[in-house]
Write a protein that holds these residues in place. Structure first.
Motif, PDB file in Angstrom:
ATOM      1  N   GLN A   1      12.352  -0.954  -8.240  1.00 51.33           N
ATOM      2  CA  GLN A   1      13.520  -0.187  -7.836  1.00 51.33           C
ATOM      3  C   GLN A   1      13.738  -0.255  -6.324  1.00 51.33           C
ATOM      4  O   GLN A   1      12.814  -0.554  -5.562  1.00 51.33           O
ATOM      5  CB  GLN A   1      13.331   1.276  -8.235  1.00 51.33           C
ATOM      6  N   ALA A   2      14.952   0.001  -5.922  1.00 53.46           N
ATOM      7  CA  ALA A   2      15.275   0.118  -4.501  1.00 53.46           C
ATOM      8  C   ALA A   2      16.031   1.427  -4.330  1.00 53.46           C
ATOM      9  O   ALA A   2      16.617   1.936  -5.287  1.00 53.46           O
ATOM     10  CB  ALA A   2      16.143  -1.045  -4.065  1.00 53.46           C
ATOM     11  N   ARG A   3      15.981   1.960  -3.126  1.00 51.96           N
ATOM     12  CA  ARG A   3      16.654   3.236  -2.903  1.00 51.96           C
ATOM     13  C   ARG A   3      17.837   3.044  -1.968  1.00 51.96           C
ATOM     14  O   ARG A   3      17.748   2.358  -0.963  1.00 51.96           O
ATOM     15  CB  ARG A   3      15.677   4.216  -2.263  1.00 51.96           C
ATOM     16  N   LEU A   4      18.946   3.646  -2.326  1.00 51.12           N
ATOM     17  CA  LEU A   4      20.126   3.615  -1.459  1.00 51.12           C
ATOM     18  C   LEU A   4      20.455   5.034  -1.052  1.00 51.12           C
ATOM     19  O   LEU A   4      20.344   5.961  -1.864  1.00 51.12           O
ATOM     20  CB  LEU A   4      21.310   3.032  -2.228  1.00 51.12           C
ATOM     21  N   ALA A   5      20.852   5.203   0.190  1.00 54.76           N
ATOM     22  CA  ALA A   5      21.307   6.522   0.623  1.00 54.76           C
ATOM     23  C   ALA A   5      22.632   6.345   1.339  1.00 54.76           C
ATOM     24  O   ALA A   5      22.834   5.374   2.064  1.00 54.76           O
ATOM     25  CB  ALA A   5      20.284   7.150   1.550  1.00 54.76           C
ATOM     26  N   ILE A   6      23.522   7.266   1.085  1.00 51.56           N
ATOM     27  CA  ILE A   6      24.782   7.264   1.827  1.00 51.56           C
ATOM     28  C   ILE A   6      24.820   8.560   2.609  1.00 51.56           C
ATOM     29  O   ILE A   6      24.678   9.648   2.044  1.00 51.56           O
ATOM     30  CB  ILE A   6      25.997   7.174   0.893  1.00 51.56           C
TER      31      ILE A   6
ATOM     32  N   LYS B   1      26.170  -3.885  -0.004  1.00 58.61           N
ATOM     33  CA  LYS B   1      27.318  -4.591   0.564  1.00 58.61           C
ATOM     34  C   LYS B   1      28.621  -3.923   0.120  1.00 58.61           C
ATOM     35  O   LYS B   1      29.495  -3.611   0.918  1.00 58.61           O
ATOM     36  CB  LYS B   1      27.284  -6.056   0.075  1.00 58.61           C
ATOM     37  N   MET B   2      28.685  -3.667  -1.181  1.00 59.21           N
ATOM     38  CA  MET B   2      29.909  -3.081  -1.720  1.00 59.21           C
ATOM     39  C   MET B   2      30.147  -1.689  -1.128  1.00 59.21           C
ATOM     40  O   MET B   2      31.246  -1.359  -0.692  1.00 59.21           O
ATOM     41  CB  MET B   2      29.719  -3.022  -3.251  1.00 59.21           C
ATOM     42  N   LEU B   3      29.091  -0.889  -1.059  1.00 59.54           N
ATOM     43  CA  LEU B   3      29.256   0.492  -0.588  1.00 59.54           C
ATOM     44  C   LEU B   3      29.522   0.562   0.914  1.00 59.54           C
ATOM     45  O   LEU B   3      30.228   1.455   1.387  1.00 59.54           O
ATOM     46  CB  LEU B   3      28.023   1.317  -0.953  1.00 59.54           C
ATOM     47  N   THR B   4      28.960  -0.381   1.672  1.00 59.57           N
ATOM     48  CA  THR B   4      29.189  -0.366   3.114  1.00 59.57           C
ATOM     49  C   THR B   4      30.675  -0.567   3.399  1.00 59.57           C
ATOM     50  O   THR B   4      31.268   0.106   4.248  1.00 59.57           O
ATOM     51  CB  THR B   4      28.354  -1.482   3.798  1.00 59.57           C
ATOM     52  N   GLN B   5      31.267  -1.460   2.625  1.00 58.36           N
ATOM     53  CA  GLN B   5      32.694  -1.724   2.798  1.00 58.36           C
ATOM     54  C   GLN B   5      33.531  -0.482   2.451  1.00 58.36           C
ATOM     55  O   GLN B   5      34.395  -0.067   3.209  1.00 58.36           O
ATOM     56  CB  GLN B   5      33.066  -2.884   1.871  1.00 58.36           C
TER      57      GLN B   5
ATOM     58  N   LEU C   1      36.551   4.680   3.716  1.00 60.01           N
ATOM     59  CA  LEU C   1      36.750   6.092   3.379  1.00 60.01           C
ATOM     60  C   LEU C   1      36.166   7.063   4.406  1.00 60.01           C
ATOM     61  O   LEU C   1      36.231   8.268   4.224  1.00 60.01           O
ATOM     62  CB  LEU C   1      36.142   6.399   2.002  1.00 60.01           C
ATOM     63  N   GLY C   2      35.570   6.516   5.455  1.00 60.80           N
ATOM     64  CA  GLY C   2      35.019   7.391   6.487  1.00 60.80           C
ATOM     65  C   GLY C   2      33.718   8.060   6.074  1.00 60.80           C
ATOM     66  O   GLY C   2      33.396   9.152   6.551  1.00 60.80           O
ATOM     67  N   TRP C   3      32.954   7.448   5.155  1.00 58.79           N
ATOM     68  CA  TRP C   3      31.625   7.963   4.839  1.00 58.79           C
ATOM     69  C   TRP C   3      30.671   7.471   5.922  1.00 58.79           C
ATOM     70  O   TRP C   3      30.987   6.551   6.675  1.00 58.79           O
ATOM     71  CB  TRP C   3      31.119   7.451   3.483  1.00 58.79           C
ATOM     72  N   GLY C   4      29.476   8.039   5.961  1.00 57.35           N
ATOM     73  CA  GLY C   4      28.492   7.609   6.955  1.00 57.35           C
ATOM     74  C   GLY C   4      27.802   6.320   6.557  1.00 57.35           C
ATOM     75  O   GLY C   4      28.256   5.590   5.674  1.00 57.35           O
ATOM     76  N   GLU C   5      26.658   6.114   7.203  1.00 55.31           N
ATOM     77  CA  GLU C   5      25.889   4.888   7.040  1.00 55.31           C
ATOM     78  C   GLU C   5      25.354   4.716   5.601  1.00 55.31           C
ATOM     79  O   GLU C   5      25.043   5.693   4.928  1.00 55.31           O
ATOM     80  CB  GLU C   5      24.693   5.033   7.986  1.00 55.31           C
ATOM     81  N   VAL C   6      25.231   3.471   5.163  1.00 59.52           N
ATOM     82  CA  VAL C   6      24.598   3.182   3.862  1.00 59.52           C
ATOM     83  C   VAL C   6      23.238   2.557   4.152  1.00 59.52           C
ATOM     84  O   VAL C   6      23.151   1.545   4.839  1.00 59.52           O
ATOM     85  CB  VAL C   6      25.457   2.198   3.033  1.00 59.52           C
ATOM     86  N   VAL C   7      22.185   3.186   3.659  1.00 56.44           N
ATOM     87  CA  VAL C   7      20.837   2.718   3.988  1.00 56.44           C
ATOM     88  C   VAL C   7      20.147   2.217   2.719  1.00 56.44           C
ATOM     89  O   VAL C   7      20.153   2.908   1.697  1.00 56.44           O
ATOM     90  CB  VAL C   7      19.982   3.887   4.564  1.00 56.44           C
TER      91      VAL C   7
END
Ligand code: ADP
Ligand code: ASP
Ligand code: MG
Length: 624
Positions: free
Chosen positions: A468-473, A531-535, A540-546
């Protein structure tokens, strides 16, 4: 005379000698007066070899061609096993998935079974033949007929589905271990064999990384009440039975896709305690929940999201009557947690919320279907319900919402998932005025996890998932619809999410309250999702995607942990003693999962297995 479906995995048919040994066992079973369908995997590591060949030609091979390639592995085994049986004088016939009529969705590499034709199978069985069927494969029926595969490890699913379709007396899964053990014996040699485990427990364990059974096989066994046993193909030991309640009359059409959600559950008798800004270091969760368990406070959901700076937020829910005690413990411990780390740091703060309700959707059909959670969030958003906390397991998504919005949330979810208030639906709601389940009226399934088996410890098994990998927005606006938007997008891209956790900490930026949200995905989906979420985040003005790919998820499972204070504390303490930092926590009624650094995964699993005293005196050596 019984009709039995036997399945033999890769190692069990890994050589000519092994295939001959399997033929002997099959022959003996027939001579004992039974009819047999035998499902087999590809020999040894054949499938891995085929994947490697494809990757030498293309880093991203076409999925249709991949299925064409991988389905050949099983075809070798069926022919050889039939020949071996015929050599023993046992009439046998080999059949591919297409020849049987295992009809699946047209989704290459992860097709779900829609139905299984039984005519040809039954004819051969009635003629006294053993039918040897290629596992892991099927054929799509829409448009031109295409070969499909069910996903890695899918032969278990083929076998249980055939058993359900034929209404076989039972299904035996033969493999390279003597049954289901308390954990993977390759990681803990003293893992102990279980006689039996409930389908609910096994479903969680299999989904959380115990690859001894494909989770979808367990799901089918549960939905159709197929008696299922996992045994060693080397010995005559009885193995482990996977138990389920006997359901009545579920249709065999759309076998694997019938209904993703079986029940909508709610509980308004809940309160939330959150500790904000506790230090992000080993031992904090252990201290907090250790103290809570000493006070005999039983916690329900526990959630710890990704850290922010060097601190974390941990939240848990309890039933209202014990809120005062839980709050007192949290308040008493907060200053100690603070001074331990950095006395000058921002204070750990305790936040209590009384008027909350937990609303959940439950059902084994949601495994691997990213659209289901997204639909729940979208439904709540459309009903104007804000989600305060999310906690997921493979078979359940629970959201904490404002208690005043509970009715609205439940009725919207019922409509969206076509769940009518059935017999059971009025139960809790009427009697206690606070808890309830709204079930499909014809659903034969137990709504709450089935009761633990007698004389079993609260924790049955420990599993490790290293894939698994973890993503945070960061800083997602905190308003209805955000989770729906995010997980809707992921679902559109066919990315399944697992542990979803929303942070407790709320920050106002540009006049908008914002929270972080974190979740795990399959490691292979990590980069794409990022990649998709960073775009989208930029738009949409969300913060960083990690993205963090170097994580491990370690979980404990057991139906007996329900209503048992101290189980979580023991798990956290075992990790603390090894100086392992917990990065995320998510729970359901019968499991607790922690995300830790990848390189500490195996050590974490071993420590937890030892802490719950699951080791036996015997050591297992898995055959090569
Ligand atoms: P097969 O090829 O027979 O399908 P798998 O390799 O898919 O076999 O599954 C069997 C393996 O599952 C075992 O060799 C063991 O390493 C692993 N495993 C993981 N967790 C468990 C568990 N809790 N109990 C038994 N085996 C487990
Ligand atoms: N041969 C397939 C795999 O290796 C299916 C299976 O063995 O269950 O994934
Ligand atoms: Mg397998």
């Amino acid at each position: 005379m019984a009709l039995i479906v036997q399945k033999y995995g890769g190692t069990s048919v890994g050589s000519v000698e092994r295939i001959q040994a399997v033929a002997q066992r099959v022959y003996k079973t027939v001579k004992a007066g039974n009819s047999l369908v035998v499902v087999v995997s590809a020999m040894g590591k054949t499938t891995d070899g085929l994947v490697k060949l494809a990757n030498e030609i293309s880093p991203n091979p076409n999925r249709r061609e991949m299925d064409m390639l991988l389905s050949t592995g099983e075809q070798v085994t069926i022919a050889l096993l039939s020949m071996a049986l015929q050599e023993l004088g046992q009439p046998a016939i080999s059949m591919t998935g297409a020849q049987v009529g295992i009809v699946t969705e047209a989704e290459h590499s992860r097709a779900r079974i829609l139905h299984i034709e039984t005519t040809r199978l039954s004819r051969h069985i009635n003629e006294g033949k053993v039918v040897v069927v290629a596992g892991f494969q099927g054929t799509s029926s829409v448009g031109e007929m295409e070969i499909t595969t069910l996903g890695r490890g899918g032969s278990d699913t083929s076998a249980v589905a055939i058993a359900a379709a034929l209404k076989a007396n039972f299904c035996e899964i033969y493999t390279d271990v003597p049954g289901i053990l308390t954990t993977d014996p390759r990681l803990v040699a003293e893992a102990q064999l279980m006689d039996a485990i409930t389908c609910d427990e096994m479903l969680e364990l299999a989904s959380l990384g115990a690859k001894v059974l494909h989770p979808r096989a367990v799901e089918i066994a549960r939905n159709y009440g197929v008696p299922l046993v996992v045994r060693s193909s080397w010995t005559d030991q009885p193995g482990t039975w996977v138990t389920s309640a006997k359901p009545q009359g579920r249709s065999l059409i759309n076998l694997e896709i019938a209904r993703p959600v079986d029940a909508v559950e709610f509980d308004t008798d809940q309160a939330k305690v959150a500790l904000l800004r506790v230090p992000d270091k080993p031992g904090v969760a252990a201290r907090l929940f250790g103290e809570i368990s000493r006070q005999k406070v039983d916690v329900d959901l526990i959630i710890q999201s990704v850290h922010e700076g060097n601190s974390n937020d941990i939240a848990f829910t309890v039933t209202t009557p014990i809120l005062k005690r839980a709050e007192a413990v949290a308040t008493a411990i907060a200053p100690a947690l603070r001074s331990q780390s950095n006395p000058k740091s921002e204070e750990a703060e305790v936040m209590v919320e009384h008027n909350i309700a937990k609303v959940s959707i439950a059902g084994a059909g949601m495994i691997g279907r990213p659209g289901v959670a997204a639909k729940m969030f979208a439904t709540l958003a459309e009903a104007g319900v804000n989600i305060q906390m999310i906690s997921t397991s493979e078979v359940k998504v629970s959201c904490v919402v404002d208690a005043n919005q509970c009715d609205r949330a439940v009725s919207a979810l019922r409509t969206a998932f076509e769940i009518e208030a059935g017999e059971q639906g009025s139960r809790g709601a009427g009697e206690q005025g606070s808890r309830g389940e709204v079930a499909v009226s014809f659903s034969p399934l137990p709504l709450r996890p089935s009761a633990p088996l007698p004389n079993c410890p609260p924790v049955r098994g420990v599993a490790l998932d290293l894939n698994q990998a973890r993503l945070a927005i960061r800083q997602l606006p905190d308003r209805p619809g955000m989770a729906a938007k995010l997980f809707g997008l992921l679902a559109q891209h066919n990315i399944s999410v697992d542990m979803i956790i929303q942070s407790q900490r709320c920050r106002v930026i540009d006049g908008v309250p914002r929270r972080d949200i974190a979740f795990t995905v399959s490691r292979i989906d990590g980069e794409n999702a990022k990649k998709m979420l960073t775009q989208i985040a930029a738009e949409l003005g969300w913060g960083e995607v990690v993205l963090d790919s170097a994580i491990a998820k370690v979980s404990i499972v057991g139906a007996g942990m329900l209503g048992q204070p101290g189980v979580a504390a023991k798990m956290f303490e075992a990790l603390a003693q090894q100086q392992i930092n917990i990065q995320m926590i998510a729970t359901s009624e019968i499991k607790i999962s922690c995300v830790v650094a990848q390189e500490q995964g195996v050590k974490a699993l071993q420590a937890i297995h030892a802490a719950f005293e699951l080791a036996g005196s015997e050591k297992f050596v898995v055959p090569a």
